[in-house]
Scaffold this active site. Structure first.
Site, short mmCIF file in Angstrom:
data_model
loop_
_atom_site.label_atom_id
_atom_site.label_comp_id
_atom_site.label_asym_id
_atom_site.label_seq_id
_atom_site.Cartn_x
_atom_site.Cartn_y
_atom_site.Cartn_z
N ALA A 13 0.95 -1.19 0.10
CA ALA A 13 0.02 -0.03 0.06
C ALA A 13 0.95 1.13 0.04
CB ALA A 13 -1.03 0.11 1.22
N GLY A 40 3.85 -1.13 -5.17
CA GLY A 40 4.79 -2.28 -5.17
C GLY A 40 5.27 -2.51 -6.49
N GLU A 141 12.36 -6.64 -5.19
CA GLU A 141 11.79 -6.16 -3.82
C GLU A 141 11.33 -7.75 -3.02
OE1 GLU A 141 9.75 -1.77 -4.52
OE2 GLU A 141 8.54 -3.59 -5.01
N ASP A 254 8.03 1.69 -13.40
CA ASP A 254 7.24 0.70 -13.48
C ASP A 254 6.19 0.60 -14.67
OD1 ASP A 254 8.26 -0.35 -10.98
OD2 ASP A 254 6.62 0.61 -9.87
#
Length: 310
Positions: A13, A40, A141, A254
């Site tokens: 989040a 994320g 990650e 991203d």
């Protein structure tokens, strides 16, 4: 027949704070805005690829909590197929994001939560999903061991592999030969090769280092300077595609990766896929947030058509 994009990564989040600067230690300052939304790296890339027209599966772990519900709701809305393990003993991750309210620059702290425990068993459980996709993507990650196993599965199955070495964490050198595309930004590339990339020639030199380590193609994102597409036989600096004032660069990388992979999965040539990724990022940075900022296929195509007509 192989179709679409599969992605191993994390959901967190995003809690984003707008302010004129970062506070110093011990200091409290007043911000100018706040938001909470889906984030994320892997999850953002999944949303970007889905909005860009691809079939997408997302492999991860979540906590059984409010943030986990946010993730599953996001995938339902965006048409992403979740390949998710939900955990009772670990929370869904979260990120602190500072965004400069004048120029959109950002600083981020990520706690991966449940996704930080992704392991080789999760990857093996998703083997069929990975093997049946046209493009597989992962980052750093989640644990590097899981990323490496997934890249091995994809590579052995003839799936195009895309590795986004972000954040700039150490990873085994054995990952390089598994990469059809390694996609660092200029900061991550500098950490990998040991020198800064102030010029395109420096970026090419960095690309050569990454190729020597075993990657087939280096794609180095250089912000407003564009993206360097670098192989043994071809080196092209693809310019950034602007679509308006830049207000938030948080999800730019991203957006690029998601757009690029969606185009690759459709069979677009690599350099054209890079242009498509640049247009995807060019729209995303004109909006606040990460996943919510990702553009739809029609918007990306319209921006590219505008550029072609100019």
């Amino acid at each position: 027949m192989k179709t679409g994009v599969s992605i191993l990564g994390i959901f967190v989040a995003d809690t984003a704070y707008l302010a004129s600067r970062m506070p110093r230690l011990g200091e409290t300052i007043t911000g100018s805005g706040f938001s909470v939304g889906p984030g994320g790296k892997g999850s953002n890339q999944a949303v970007a690829a889905a909005r860009a027209g691809s079939q997408v599966s997302f492999i991860s772990r979540l906590g059984r909590d409010t943030f986990g519900e946010m993730a599953l709701k996001t995938y339902l809305q965006e048409g992403v197929t979740p390949k998710i393990v939900q955990m009772d003993d670990l929370p869904t991750g979260a990120a602190f994001i500072y965004v400069n309210d004048e120029n959109g620059e950002n600083a981020i702290i990520v706690y991966p939560g449940a996704a930080g425990s992704i392991d080789i068993e999760d990857v093996e459980a998703a083997r069929e999903t990975i093997e049946n996709s046209r493009v597989f993507v992962t980052q750093l990650e989640q644990p590097a061991a899981a990323a490496e196993r997934a890249l091995k599965i994809a590579h052995a199955a003839g799936v195009t592999t895309v590795f986004n070495p972000a954040p700039a964490e150490p990873f085994p050198e054995s990952i390089y030969p598994l990469c059809d595309y390694i996609v660092p930004n200029e900061t991550e590339a500098a950490a990998l090769v040991g020198f800064a990339l102030p010029t395109p020639d420096d970026a090419r030199r960095a690309g050569d280092v990454l190729l020597k380590k075993g990657a087939k193609t280096a794609l180095i994102t250089l912000g407003e300077r564009g993206v360097l597409y670098h192989t043994d036989g071809q080196s092209v600096l693809v310019p950034a595609v602007a679509s308006g004032p830049v207000i938030d660069t948080t999800g730019a990388g991203d957006a690029f990766v998601g757009g690029f992979c969606a185009a690759l999965a459709r069979g677009v040539s690599p350099v054209e896929a890079v242009r498509f990724g640049c247009a995807t990022a060019g729209i995303a940075v004109t909006r606040r947030g990460t996943a919510p900022a990702m553009p739809m296929l029609a918007e990306i195509e319209a921006l590219l058509a505008e550029g072609a007509a100019a």
